[in-house]
Each structure stands twice: as structure tokens, then as C-alpha cells.
Design an enzyme around this catalytic site. Sequence first.
Site, short mmCIF file in Angstrom:
data_model
loop_
_atom_site.label_atom_id
_atom_site.label_comp_id
_atom_site.label_asym_id
_atom_site.label_seq_id
_atom_site.Cartn_x
_atom_site.Cartn_y
_atom_site.Cartn_z
N ASP A 204 17.31 -4.64 -3.52
CA ASP A 204 16.63 -4.07 -2.54
C ASP A 204 15.03 -4.72 -2.41
OD1 ASP A 204 15.11 -3.41 -4.66
OD2 ASP A 204 15.39 -0.94 -4.26
N ASP A 206 11.10 -3.62 -2.80
CA ASP A 206 10.25 -2.55 -3.15
C ASP A 206 8.74 -3.07 -2.85
OD1 ASP A 206 12.34 -1.07 -5.03
OD2 ASP A 206 12.46 -3.21 -5.75
N ASP A 303 12.37 0.13 -0.47
CA ASP A 303 11.76 1.28 -1.01
C ASP A 303 10.30 1.17 -0.76
OD1 ASP A 303 14.00 2.54 -2.10
OD2 ASP A 303 13.75 1.68 -4.05
N1 CTP Z 1 12.03 3.10 -9.93
C1 CTP Z 1 11.36 4.42 -9.88
N2 CTP Z 1 12.19 5.71 -9.38
C2 CTP Z 1 13.38 5.49 -8.87
C3 CTP Z 1 13.95 4.11 -8.48
C4 CTP Z 1 13.14 3.07 -9.22
O1 CTP Z 1 10.50 4.65 -10.45
N3 CTP Z 1 13.76 6.41 -8.26
C5 CTP Z 1 11.21 2.34 -10.45
C6 CTP Z 1 12.07 1.45 -11.64
O2 CTP Z 1 11.73 2.14 -12.80
C7 CTP Z 1 11.81 0.03 -11.32
C8 CTP Z 1 11.43 -0.21 -10.06
O3 CTP Z 1 11.08 1.06 -9.39
O4 CTP Z 1 10.72 -0.34 -12.10
C9 CTP Z 1 12.18 -1.10 -9.18
O5 CTP Z 1 13.58 -0.59 -9.29
P1 CTP Z 1 14.81 -1.28 -8.57
O6 CTP Z 1 14.55 -1.49 -7.32
O7 CTP Z 1 16.03 -0.18 -8.95
O8 CTP Z 1 14.95 -2.26 -9.60
P2 CTP Z 1 14.34 -3.79 -9.45
O9 CTP Z 1 14.07 -4.15 -10.74
O10 CTP Z 1 13.68 -4.16 -8.48
O11 CTP Z 1 15.96 -4.77 -9.46
P3 CTP Z 1 16.70 -5.10 -8.03
O12 CTP Z 1 16.23 -6.64 -7.89
O13 CTP Z 1 18.07 -4.88 -8.39
O14 CTP Z 1 16.13 -4.09 -7.12
MN MN Z 2 14.27 -3.55 -6.39
MN MN Z 3 14.20 0.06 -5.45
#
Ligand code: CTP
Ligand code: MN
Ligand code: MN
Length: 379
Positions: A204, A206, A303
Site C-alpha cells: 500500500d 502510507d 492509508d
Molecule cells: N500501522 C498502524 N496501525 C495500523 C496499520 C499500520 O500503526 N492499523 C503502522 C505499522 O505499525 C507500520 C506502518 O503503519 O509502522 C505501516 O504499516 P503497513 O502499511 O502495514 O506496512 P509497511 O511497513 O508499509 O509495509 P508494506 O510495504 O507491505 O505496506
Molecule cells: Mn505500507
Molecule cells: Mn499501511
Amino acid sequence: QNDEAKAVVFSVPSYACQRRTTLDNHNTILTDALSLLAEKAELSEEDGRGVAFRRAAAVLKCLPQPVTNMMQLRGLPCLGEHSFRVIKDILENGTSSEVESTQQSERYKALKVLTGIFGVGAKTADRWIRAGIHNLRQLQTSGQTLNQAQRAGLQHYDDLNLPVTKAEADAIGEIVEEAVVSVLPDAQITLIGGFRRGKLTGHDVDLLITHPDEGKEVGLMPKVVSWLQSKGFLLYQKTTINSYLESEEGPRRPSSNMDRFERCFSIFKLQKKVEAAQPETQAENGIQHHKSGCRLWRAVRVDLVVSPISQFAFALLGWTGSKLFERELRRWAGHEKAMSLGSHALYDNRQSRYLRATSEEEIFAHLGLEYIPPSERNA
Ligand code: CTP
Ligand code: MN
Ligand code: MN
Ligand code: MN
């Protein structure tokens, strides 16, 4: 000289937040195996076991060389009996029998497919599997009621399981920036999550939004969402104006300026860039090219988080990840420093007060940790 005498013995500190973990992983075969077992445990709601495997994998991720010999693991933290067995199996046989049998198990395959739907977690997937649903086709004909998120997730299943590239993340960032500055001119947006850690792809995008004047950010998210919606950028969105007091992460002390966390879980409709190389690929692939339907856009999970400037450093640190790095920071804070760290604040239990910070560096310093930059938080 035999191999054992020459074998490098590694030494690493036990908390992931004390270590530098880049994306340059010299033990991917071992860490992929342990991560798969972690995932299996998480999908079975065995969270303790999941964390144990995540910690073991993280220790191997930060080693400067590939592990070739079990003797090298002497003295390494976080490696339990189970992880040792898996590593030994791989070093001796090239594969782990437990990993292989997991990958072949119908239950694991079904859990993966079903939790691959946005909005579907381990609990829901388990309920569906017990109702005989193992794949998307069975789900669609089952008559199960799906919520709005799950319907969108199912509708965009293929796109959402396709990695998001850094270029796509940047394109989303530009759209969100346009939205944000058009409703609040001096607002600032920062790419967080895996892309801030230097990953080239992610599941995703962020983004963290703030404004230099405290309070100006209040109510921003609904306006940004409306702007995006009016331009047709959103396929799905769920906005929550989280109350800080109700959040499970942060310290439990009330404070009037800390109840303004706004979040949006969304699915963007991103126009695809027309690639210059397309005619060439088309010639090579011949008839195959248009078969899957040459769509001009793809769906991307995004997000969005809004933070007041007073909490920005905590939000930045809390949302940059990795998930294990975050978990270890909070464990370090609680167990070693008697502090409570959340994405909003840091509370010192001994001094009974919040510790302010305007940068991530200051938070590491409060915690008595060496500063670890985002690119080395890939635990
Ligand atoms: N996070 C959070 N609350 C959530 C989901 C995520 O605080 N409900 C935080 C996680 O702890 C993380 C950050 O948001 O530090 C990013 O989460 P995520 O997008 O799931 O992971 P990524 O590390 O960005 O990996 P990816 O590349 O797969 O998106
Ligand atoms: Mn992410
Ligand atoms: Mn995320
Ligand atoms: Mn290296």
C-alpha cells in the site's frame, strides 16, 4: 583449518530497535522460511508464536553474512528451539519440511487467499473455511454477507495483490498533495511506511499529513476525502476520527490536545502511465497483450493519517515501521525504560510526565537508544 574454526560467530543486541537492519538481507532463504511460519501462526491467531518467529527472522536479517553453519548462531538472541530446528533443516537439506508442508496445506492456502481480500482478517477467514469456503469462487456463490470494505476488496482483488511500485507511490503522493494543499494551503505531507524505509515495492501507500500551526489540521481529513471523491480518485474509503483516549496504542493518560487522530483507509483509482515501451512489448507478446483487458487504471491501497504538529515526530516514528521495529521500540520503552511509547506521545512512568519531541532523533534520545534512520529499520 576446518570450516568450524573459520566460521564467523555473530553477535547482535536483543531488541530490533538496537540494531541496524537494511534491506540488504544476506539470509533471505532462512528469513523467508521463518516469516512464512510467523504468518501461519498469525493466521491461526497464535500471536505469541508469530512474534517469536518474527523476532527470530529479524535477528537473521541483520547479520552481515549468510549463515552456513549452526555453530555461528551460538549466542544469538531470540532464536528458540523451534527456529533452530527450521534453520538446521534448511542448512542440512536445503528446505524446511515444516515450511513445505505448510505451503501444501489446504487450510494455509485457503487462509492466504481469503485474507488476501482487503477487509478480511484471520477470524473471518477461519469462519468461512469452517463453512467450506476455500477460494474466491466459493465465497461468491456462498451467500455470505460481505461488508463494504470486503466487497471493494473482492472487486479489486487482483490489483490489490499486485505490488505497488515506488513510482506509483509517488504518483499517489502528488495527488494527495494536490488535494491537501487545495483545502489547506500550508499543510505538509510525508511518505511513510515501507517506502520511507527505502523499499522499492509495497502492499500500500502510507501518507502522513500535518500543518505547522497546531490545530489547523483539525477536520482536514473529511475535506481531503471530499476533494478526492469529487475528482473520482476514490474507489473506497473509510474515515475514522479516532479518539486518542480510545486508542489501544498510546499511553492511557488523558490530555486535551491529543484526541485528534484522523485516519483514512482507502482504495485509490490510479491512472496508469502510458509506457513508451508498450508497442515493442506488444510485438513480442503477439496476441497475449490485450487478452486480460488493457485497463487504463489500477486500484491501489492508500492509508492517510493526519497528525497535529505537536505529535508529528511520534506519528512519523510510529508509522514508518517496520511493524516488528515498532513493536520492539514499544517493548524497549516499557521493559527497559518504564516509558509508554505510542504514535501520539511518549510517557515517562517514573517522572509521571510526557516527554516532548519535535524529531525522531529526540525520541530515540529520550529512549536511550542510538538513532536508527528509516532505511535501517527494516527488521
Ligand atoms: N500501522 C498502524 N496501525 C495500523 C496499520 C499500520 O500503526 N492499523 C503502522 C505499522 O505499525 C507500520 C506502518 O503503519 O509502522 C505501516 O504499516 P503497513 O502499511 O502495514 O506496512 P509497511 O511497513 O508499509 O509495509 P508494506 O510495504 O507491505 O505496506
Ligand atoms: Mn505500507
Ligand atoms: Mn499501511
Ligand atoms: Mn551487506
